[in-house]
Design an enzyme around this catalytic site. Sequence first.
Site, PDB file in Angstrom:
ATOM      1  CG  ASP A   5      39.501  59.039  36.711  1.00  0.00           C
ATOM      2  OD1 ASP A   5      39.781  58.240  37.620  1.00  0.00           O
ATOM      3  OD2 ASP A   5      38.797  58.746  35.721  1.00  0.00           O
ATOM      4  CG  HIS A  32      36.961  55.651  36.550  1.00  0.00           C
ATOM      5  ND1 HIS A  32      37.729  56.321  35.633  1.00  0.00           N
ATOM      6  CD2 HIS A  32      36.514  54.556  35.916  1.00  0.00           C
ATOM      7  CE1 HIS A  32      37.746  55.650  34.505  1.00  0.00           C
ATOM      8  NE2 HIS A  32      37.016  54.565  34.641  1.00  0.00           N
ATOM      9  N   GLY A  42      36.156  49.314  29.315  1.00  0.00           N
ATOM     10  CA  GLY A  42      37.233  48.377  29.571  1.00  0.00           C
ATOM     11  C   GLY A  42      38.620  48.956  29.349  1.00  0.00           C
ATOM     12  CB  SER A  44      38.642  52.846  32.590  1.00  0.00           C
ATOM     13  OG  SER A  44      37.540  53.551  32.124  1.00  0.00           O
ATOM     14  N   GLY A  45      41.799  53.676  32.572  1.00  0.00           N
ATOM     15  CA  GLY A  45      43.054  53.535  33.286  1.00  0.00           C
ATOM     16  C   GLY A  45      44.237  53.276  32.371  1.00  0.00           C
TER      17      GLY A  45
END
Length: 323
Positions: free
Chosen positions: A109, A61, A206, A208-209
Amino acid sequence: MPSLHFMLLKLAPLNTRIVGGENAPPGSWPWQANLLQTFPTYQIMCGGSLINSKWVLSAAHCFSSTNTANWNVYLGRQELSGTNPNEQVRTLSSIFPHPLYNSSTHDNDLALLELSTTVTFSDFIRPICLAASSSTFYNGTETWVTGWGNFKHNTVMPLPSPATLQELEVLIVGNNKCNCLYGGSIITTNMICAGVLAGGKGSCQGDSGGPLVVKQGSVWIQAGIVSFGYKCAEPNYPGVYTRVSPYQTWINSIIITKQTGFVTYTSSGKNSDSSTSCSSSPSITITPSTPTTTTTTAKRECLIFPRFNFPVGSYVILILSIV
Ligand SMILES: *[C@@H]1O[C@H](CO)[C@@H](O)[C@H](O)[C@H]1NC(C)=O
Ligand SMILES: *[C@@H]1O[C@H](CO)[C@@H](O)[C@H](O)[C@H]1NC(C)=O
């Protein structure tokens, strides 16, 4: 104890970030990557993890396309702004989002990022091992999440300052329980939940990932990727992470020229989650991932350097005191 909070992706698709965490000692999470896509008027920030000298794992995402333009990947980074003496920066040569990523359900994701050139490992830049497909993560397992996110931040510049990498300990919440908490039908077997159910601590915008990691003996293993959540640090809404272990085969099909280290994480005891059912929603059946024996004997970069129990700073001090 620090904590992290997640943002619901529908509300904040690109910037889940940690809330209630603590400053991470330099070098304690040497696989942590900071991903920035810079445009004239704004930036998009995500986290990631170095999995060998040329590849970074992140969330699908974070990428609206496979166009690598304007992306920079920072490794060995401690501060979002200011001096980072141990930093190496790379551009991207390719982006591989999972082909079955579904932005409505958040399923699958994850994305693999190929760096333009390899990074040089150091005390501050090292790859993390990934959870092999036969791994088990029982309810209550202690894990850590790291990132520069914050519920106050969004994708619009300026980036917060100061902003030191944050770390937060969170506990695995079994899929049955997590699905109950989220209303019964959101959490798939490709996801893994972790959080502080009392609230006040969690991943947020912030983050994410970024990686959710666990320690087994001296080896750090990535169990999840920051994906989504309901607001940030809300009581009874743990963060939802992409479960890494079901993707061993897919990851190995993309990264064929470099070895990625997969290690089986085995929870001990009994999984209390298997007896959990929702009071108002039907419980889901969690199908265990198909056990796959890791037969690789080639060197795994994530195992080259033993990790000690101390952050790099403490380790240096320990050596000095022995001398
Ligand atoms: C995403 O999942 C929803 C719900 O299962 C489904 O209706 C939709 O077709 C999926 N979208 C894609 C692009 O696969
Ligand atoms: C583990 O599961 C049990 C049963 O649902 C629950 O009571 C307990 O709070 C859970 N622990 C955590 C850390 O989620």
